[in-house]
Scaffold this motif. Sequence first.
Motif, PDB file in Angstrom:
ATOM      1  N   VAL A  69       0.822  -1.205   0.000  1.00  0.00           N
ATOM      2  CA  VAL A  69       0.000   0.000   0.000  1.00  0.00           C
ATOM      3  C   VAL A  69       0.858   1.258   0.000  1.00  0.00           C
ATOM      4  CG1 VAL A  69      -1.855   1.191   1.204  1.00  0.00           C
ATOM      5  CG2 VAL A  69      -1.778  -1.278   1.225  1.00  0.00           C
ATOM      6  N   VAL A  70       1.978   1.254   0.678  1.00  0.00           N
ATOM      7  CA  VAL A  70       2.850   2.428   0.705  1.00  0.00           C
ATOM      8  C   VAL A  70       3.397   2.704  -0.695  1.00  0.00           C
ATOM      9  CG1 VAL A  70       4.957   3.382   1.688  1.00  0.00           C
ATOM     10  CG2 VAL A  70       3.422   2.058   3.124  1.00  0.00           C
ATOM     11  N   HIS A  71       3.736   1.664  -1.434  1.00  0.00           N
ATOM     12  CA  HIS A  71       4.206   1.853  -2.807  1.00  0.00           C
ATOM     13  C   HIS A  71       3.077   2.380  -3.692  1.00  0.00           C
ATOM     14  CE1 HIS A  71       7.447  -1.425  -1.959  1.00  0.00           C
ATOM     15  NE2 HIS A  71       7.745  -0.267  -1.405  1.00  0.00           N
ATOM     16  N   MET A  72       1.866   1.947  -3.420  1.00  0.00           N
ATOM     17  CA  MET A  72       0.722   2.438  -4.182  1.00  0.00           C
ATOM     18  C   MET A  72       0.525   3.933  -3.949  1.00  0.00           C
ATOM     19  SD  MET A  72      -1.760  -0.789  -3.406  1.00  0.00           S
ATOM     20  CE  MET A  72      -3.180  -0.308  -4.347  1.00  0.00           C
ATOM     21  N   VAL A  73       0.686   4.375  -2.707  1.00  0.00           N
ATOM     22  CA  VAL A  73       0.539   5.797  -2.391  1.00  0.00           C
ATOM     23  C   VAL A  73       1.643   6.605  -3.073  1.00  0.00           C
ATOM     24  CG1 VAL A  73       0.602   7.490  -0.526  1.00  0.00           C
ATOM     25  CG2 VAL A  73      -0.689   5.397  -0.235  1.00  0.00           C
ATOM     26  N   ALA A  74       2.855   6.059  -3.110  1.00  0.00           N
ATOM     27  CA  ALA A  74       3.953   6.760  -3.781  1.00  0.00           C
ATOM     28  C   ALA A  74       3.674   6.910  -5.275  1.00  0.00           C
ATOM     29  CB  ALA A  74       5.267   6.021  -3.548  1.00  0.00           C
ATOM     30  N   SER A  75       3.122   5.874  -5.897  1.00  0.00           N
ATOM     31  CA  SER A  75       2.799   5.992  -7.324  1.00  0.00           C
ATOM     32  C   SER A  75       1.633   6.948  -7.545  1.00  0.00           C
ATOM     33  CB  SER A  75       2.507   4.623  -7.920  1.00  0.00           C
ATOM     34  OG  SER A  75       1.368   4.058  -7.321  1.00  0.00           O
ATOM     35  N   LEU A  76       0.700   7.014  -6.593  1.00  0.00           N
ATOM     36  CA  LEU A  76      -0.384   7.991  -6.696  1.00  0.00           C
ATOM     37  C   LEU A  76       0.160   9.409  -6.580  1.00  0.00           C
ATOM     38  CD1 LEU A  76      -3.468   8.319  -6.937  1.00  0.00           C
ATOM     39  CD2 LEU A  76      -3.550   8.282  -4.443  1.00  0.00           C
ATOM     40  N   ALA A  77       1.168   9.595  -5.715  1.00  0.00           N
ATOM     41  CA  ALA A  77       1.809  10.906  -5.600  1.00  0.00           C
ATOM     42  C   ALA A  77       2.488  11.289  -6.916  1.00  0.00           C
ATOM     43  CB  ALA A  77       2.811  10.901  -4.455  1.00  0.00           C
ATOM     44  N   ALA A  78       3.052  10.314  -7.626  1.00  0.00           N
ATOM     45  CA  ALA A  78       3.650  10.600  -8.942  1.00  0.00           C
ATOM     46  C   ALA A  78       2.592  11.073  -9.927  1.00  0.00           C
ATOM     47  CB  ALA A  78       4.362   9.359  -9.466  1.00  0.00           C
ATOM     48  N   VAL A  79       1.408  10.481  -9.861  1.00  0.00           N
ATOM     49  CA  VAL A  79       0.310  10.928 -10.730  1.00  0.00           C
ATOM     50  C   VAL A  79      -0.062  12.373 -10.389  1.00  0.00           C
ATOM     51  CG1 VAL A  79      -2.104  10.548 -11.371  1.00  0.00           C
ATOM     52  CG2 VAL A  79      -0.580   8.611 -11.083  1.00  0.00           C
ATOM     53  N   PHE A  80      -0.153  12.686  -9.092  1.00  0.00           N
ATOM     54  CA  PHE A  80      -0.482  14.048  -8.669  1.00  0.00           C
ATOM     55  C   PHE A  80       0.575  15.047  -9.135  1.00  0.00           C
ATOM     56  CE2 PHE A  80      -2.941  12.247  -4.817  1.00  0.00           C
ATOM     57  CZ  PHE A  80      -4.101  12.176  -5.562  1.00  0.00           C
ATOM     58  N   LEU A  81       1.849  14.678  -9.049  1.00  0.00           N
ATOM     59  CA  LEU A  81       2.914  15.581  -9.496  1.00  0.00           C
ATOM     60  C   LEU A  81       2.884  15.769 -11.012  1.00  0.00           C
ATOM     61  CD1 LEU A  81       5.828  14.407  -7.192  1.00  0.00           C
ATOM     62  CD2 LEU A  81       4.538  16.539  -7.046  1.00  0.00           C
ATOM     63  N   GLY A  82       2.591  14.699 -11.744  1.00  0.00           N
ATOM     64  CA  GLY A  82       2.451  14.833 -13.193  1.00  0.00           C
ATOM     65  C   GLY A  82       1.300  15.741 -13.571  1.00  0.00           C
ATOM     66  N   LEU A  83       0.204  15.637 -12.821  1.00  0.00           N
ATOM     67  CA  LEU A  83      -0.939  16.513 -13.079  1.00  0.00           C
ATOM     68  C   LEU A  83      -0.588  17.961 -12.778  1.00  0.00           C
ATOM     69  CD1 LEU A  83      -3.890  16.679 -13.920  1.00  0.00           C
ATOM     70  CD2 LEU A  83      -4.508  16.266 -11.537  1.00  0.00           C
ATOM     71  N   ALA A  84       0.196  18.184 -11.732  1.00  0.00           N
ATOM     72  CA  ALA A  84       0.644  19.551 -11.431  1.00  0.00           C
ATOM     73  C   ALA A  84       1.498  20.093 -12.575  1.00  0.00           C
ATOM     74  CB  ALA A  84       1.423  19.568 -10.118  1.00  0.00           C
ATOM     75  N   GLY A  85       2.333  19.243 -13.148  1.00  0.00           N
ATOM     76  CA  GLY A  85       3.117  19.667 -14.306  1.00  0.00           C
ATOM     77  C   GLY A  85       2.234  20.030 -15.488  1.00  0.00           C
ATOM     78  N   MET A  86       1.154  19.286 -15.679  1.00  0.00           N
ATOM     79  CA  MET A  86       0.205  19.621 -16.753  1.00  0.00           C
ATOM     80  C   MET A  86      -0.426  20.993 -16.515  1.00  0.00           C
ATOM     81  SD  MET A  86      -0.029  17.323 -19.105  1.00  0.00           S
ATOM     82  CE  MET A  86       0.171  15.595 -19.447  1.00  0.00           C
ATOM     83  N   PHE A  87      -0.737  21.287 -15.253  1.00  0.00           N
ATOM     84  CA  PHE A  87      -1.296  22.602 -14.944  1.00  0.00           C
ATOM     85  C   PHE A  87      -0.282  23.715 -15.228  1.00  0.00           C
ATOM     86  CE2 PHE A  87      -4.348  20.411 -11.919  1.00  0.00           C
ATOM     87  CZ  PHE A  87      -5.441  20.620 -12.738  1.00  0.00           C
ATOM     88  N   VAL A  88       1.002  23.452 -15.000  1.00  0.00           N
ATOM     89  CA  VAL A  88       2.026  24.439 -15.335  1.00  0.00           C
ATOM     90  C   VAL A  88       2.058  24.664 -16.842  1.00  0.00           C
ATOM     91  CG1 VAL A  88       4.507  24.874 -15.361  1.00  0.00           C
ATOM     92  CG2 VAL A  88       3.429  24.036 -13.285  1.00  0.00           C
ATOM     93  N   LEU A  89       1.934  23.594 -17.622  1.00  0.00           N
ATOM     94  CA  LEU A  89       1.894  23.741 -19.082  1.00  0.00           C
ATOM     95  C   LEU A  89       0.688  24.562 -19.536  1.00  0.00           C
ATOM     96  CD1 LEU A  89       2.918  20.201 -20.388  1.00  0.00           C
ATOM     97  CD2 LEU A  89       4.259  22.305 -20.419  1.00  0.00           C
ATOM     98  N   LEU A  90      -0.396  24.484 -18.771  1.00  0.00           N
ATOM     99  CA  LEU A  90      -1.598  25.255 -19.100  1.00  0.00           C
ATOM    100  C   LEU A  90      -1.560  26.669 -18.538  1.00  0.00           C
ATOM    101  CD1 LEU A  90      -4.319  22.514 -18.534  1.00  0.00           C
ATOM    102  CD2 LEU A  90      -3.599  23.501 -20.709  1.00  0.00           C
ATOM    103  N   GLU A  91      -0.406  27.047 -17.962  1.00  0.00           N
ATOM    104  CA  GLU A  91      -0.198  28.365 -17.354  1.00  0.00           C
ATOM    105  C   GLU A  91      -1.166  28.637 -16.211  1.00  0.00           C
ATOM    106  OE1 GLU A  91      -0.134  31.305 -20.424  1.00  0.00           O
ATOM    107  OE2 GLU A  91       1.564  30.367 -21.429  1.00  0.00           O
ATOM    108  N   ALA A  92      -1.476  27.597 -15.448  1.00  0.00           N
ATOM    109  CA  ALA A  92      -2.298  27.726 -14.250  1.00  0.00           C
ATOM    110  C   ALA A  92      -1.407  27.415 -13.050  1.00  0.00           C
ATOM    111  CB  ALA A  92      -3.490  26.781 -14.317  1.00  0.00           C
ATOM    112  N   GLU A  93      -0.503  28.368 -12.754  1.00  0.00           N
ATOM    113  CA  GLU A  93       0.505  28.134 -11.735  1.00  0.00           C
ATOM    114  C   GLU A  93      -0.104  27.949 -10.348  1.00  0.00           C
ATOM    115  OE1 GLU A  93       0.595  30.972 -13.649  1.00  0.00           O
ATOM    116  OE2 GLU A  93       2.051  30.298 -15.141  1.00  0.00           O
ATOM    117  N   PHE A  94      -1.143  28.709 -10.042  1.00  0.00           N
ATOM    118  CA  PHE A  94      -1.765  28.589  -8.725  1.00  0.00           C
ATOM    119  C   PHE A  94      -2.364  27.201  -8.527  1.00  0.00           C
ATOM    120  CE2 PHE A  94      -5.413  28.968  -5.855  1.00  0.00           C
ATOM    121  CZ  PHE A  94      -4.759  29.424  -4.722  1.00  0.00           C
ATOM    122  N   VAL A  95      -3.058  26.705  -9.536  1.00  0.00           N
ATOM    123  CA  VAL A  95      -3.659  25.378  -9.431  1.00  0.00           C
ATOM    124  C   VAL A  95      -2.566  24.320  -9.328  1.00  0.00           C
ATOM    125  CG1 VAL A  95      -5.235  23.745 -10.534  1.00  0.00           C
ATOM    126  CG2 VAL A  95      -5.656  26.180 -10.726  1.00  0.00           C
ATOM    127  N   ALA A  96      -1.457  24.499 -10.040  1.00  0.00           N
ATOM    128  CA  ALA A  96      -0.337  23.555  -9.953  1.00  0.00           C
ATOM    129  C   ALA A  96       0.245  23.565  -8.546  1.00  0.00           C
ATOM    130  CB  ALA A  96       0.738  23.917 -10.973  1.00  0.00           C
TER     131      ALA A  96
END
Length: 172
Positions: A33-60
């Motif tokens: 389960v701890v490894h699953m949470v770490a991979s979920l955190a990677a998904v969240f960080l990737g999504l934050a990067g997508m928000f940066v690409l969309l120029e939504a820095e606050f949401v990122a």
Amino acid sequence: MFNVELTGELVAFFVLAAIMISGAVLMLTLTKVVHMVASLAAVFLGLAGMFVLLEAEFVAFVQVLIYAGAVSILMIFGIMMTKHEAVQEEPVRPVQEIVSAIGALCLFGIMFYAIRLTAFPAPSAPVTTGEDNTMEIGKLLFTQYVIPFELVSVLLTVAFIGAIVLAKKEAE
């Protein structure tokens, strides 16, 4: 067929998409389960990067702070503070895996076909870059929306105190 110019933004999009898809697949396939949470955190960080690409820095920033940080840590604490019993693994069912893979490929094909046929309208006004949208959100948050902001902070404080009281009763 495809008239695509290779830019840094396109490369960053595909790298972030690969991180998000890999994290999601690992989330579903890992057993600890701890490894699953770490991979979920990677998904969240990737999504934050997508928000940066969309120029939504606050949401990122909020994505990293709230989801990748607080929610992941909260899940890890919840895992560490609860008792876990050994669970027998289910036998591998190759028929279900094959049907799932075919279904996923069909869904991808339908979505690809629908996106290719869709005519996206051109933006009516030119997009201006360089604006400080974080500053504007902050101004709105502390002027026009100050009462809801304070009410949410009081609600979260009360929920936090209630969680502590419930956890203390269970410990006794």
